[in-house]
Design a protein around this motif. Sequence first.
Motif, PDB file in Angstrom:
ATOM      1  N   ARG A  57      40.671  36.653  24.188  1.00  0.00           N
ATOM      2  CA  ARG A  57      41.847  37.495  23.962  1.00  0.00           C
ATOM      3  C   ARG A  57      43.016  36.956  24.774  1.00  0.00           C
ATOM      4  N   ASN A  58      44.078  36.593  24.092  1.00  0.00           N
ATOM      5  CA  ASN A  58      45.286  36.080  24.760  1.00  0.00           C
ATOM      6  C   ASN A  58      44.969  34.906  25.699  1.00  0.00           C
ATOM      7  N   MET A  60      42.266  34.334  27.242  1.00  0.00           N
ATOM      8  CA  MET A  60      41.338  34.694  28.323  1.00  0.00           C
ATOM      9  C   MET A  60      39.944  34.949  27.755  1.00  0.00           C
ATOM     10  N   VAL A  62      36.985  37.417  27.893  1.00  0.00           N
ATOM     11  CA  VAL A  62      36.860  38.824  28.247  1.00  0.00           C
ATOM     12  C   VAL A  62      35.408  39.264  28.087  1.00  0.00           C
ATOM     13  N   SER A  63      34.861  39.818  29.155  1.00  0.00           N
ATOM     14  CA  SER A  63      33.570  40.493  29.080  1.00  0.00           C
ATOM     15  C   SER A  63      33.852  41.966  28.851  1.00  0.00           C
ATOM     16  N   TYR A  86      39.463  36.109  38.057  1.00  0.00           N
ATOM     17  CA  TYR A  86      39.075  37.275  37.269  1.00  0.00           C
ATOM     18  C   TYR A  86      39.831  38.511  37.744  1.00  0.00           C
ATOM     19  N   ALA A  89      41.049  44.672  34.598  1.00  0.00           N
ATOM     20  CA  ALA A  89      42.408  44.950  34.126  1.00  0.00           C
ATOM     21  C   ALA A  89      42.728  46.433  34.062  1.00  0.00           C
ATOM     22  N   TRP A 173      44.803  39.498  40.080  1.00  0.00           N
ATOM     23  CA  TRP A 173      43.820  38.432  39.906  1.00  0.00           C
ATOM     24  C   TRP A 173      43.146  38.081  41.222  1.00  0.00           C
ATOM     25  N   GLU A 215      34.889  46.211  31.637  1.00  0.00           N
ATOM     26  CA  GLU A 215      35.684  45.138  31.045  1.00  0.00           C
ATOM     27  C   GLU A 215      36.319  44.285  32.145  1.00  0.00           C
ATOM     28  N   GLU A 217      38.456  40.453  32.750  1.00  0.00           N
ATOM     29  CA  GLU A 217      39.161  39.311  32.174  1.00  0.00           C
ATOM     30  C   GLU A 217      38.990  38.091  33.080  1.00  0.00           C
ATOM     31  N   ARG A 219      40.573  34.207  33.476  1.00  0.00           N
ATOM     32  CA  ARG A 219      41.566  33.243  32.997  1.00  0.00           C
ATOM     33  C   ARG A 219      41.240  31.812  33.422  1.00  0.00           C
TER      34      ARG A 219
END
Length: 236
Positions: A57-58, A60, A62-63, A86, A89, A173, A215, A217, A219
């Motif tokens: 997603r975007n 990234m 994502v879990s 990570y 978010a 982050w 959730e 993210e 990167r």
Amino acid sequence: MKHFATISFLALLICHLPVNIFSQTINLFDGKDLNGWHADVPELDTNKSAVFPFIIRNGMLVSLGTPQGHLITDTVYQNYRLAVEYRFAGVPGNCGVLVHASTPRALYKMFPKSIEAQMMHDNAGDFWCIVEDIKVPDMEKRRGPKENWGITEGKERRIINLTDSSEKPVGEWNTMIVECVGRSIKIWVNGDLVNYGFDCTADKGNIAIQAEGSEVEFRKVQLTPITKLSADDAHK
């Protein structure tokens, strides 16, 4: 003369101590797809309509957190530095990176045999022993009474990190570095060394990212191989 001899001996010793030589960094995730990874999500065995918990997603990785499972590298790695950026978010939660992963579903029919570098909010940097084991200084202080230690269900598998003050607020982050050299593992969170273990029962394996209820993210997921050389070899 004795002083000179001592200095010479120490200099000779230092020249033969092992040093870590870092090779070219590998991007395990390219921001586009999940090439080089495979998933083990037990619920998908029987529920074909379940959502796949790892998405792009975007740019990234994502879990999504559920259904629970693991995203696992196709390649086995040994002697490396893993750098992960990570964030949670939305709300704080639970996740982790597993190193030296091998036998799937070895614990609770879910977790592969491995050592976990914990990412759970306020606990980042803990070790969790998952059918593998590791030692740290002050073991009883950080793991509890020795008679309760173990690597399977119902045992004291958590080894508490050295500081819970290294994480950034939820939404910002974090950088976690996990360095595996031989049978030692070191973990840094945002530049702070938060855990160090030795005499690990494994020294190689796959790397895995968890879906464990929250959730998260990612990167950056980068791996830099480490070659252990003596100092005199390193300077040739």
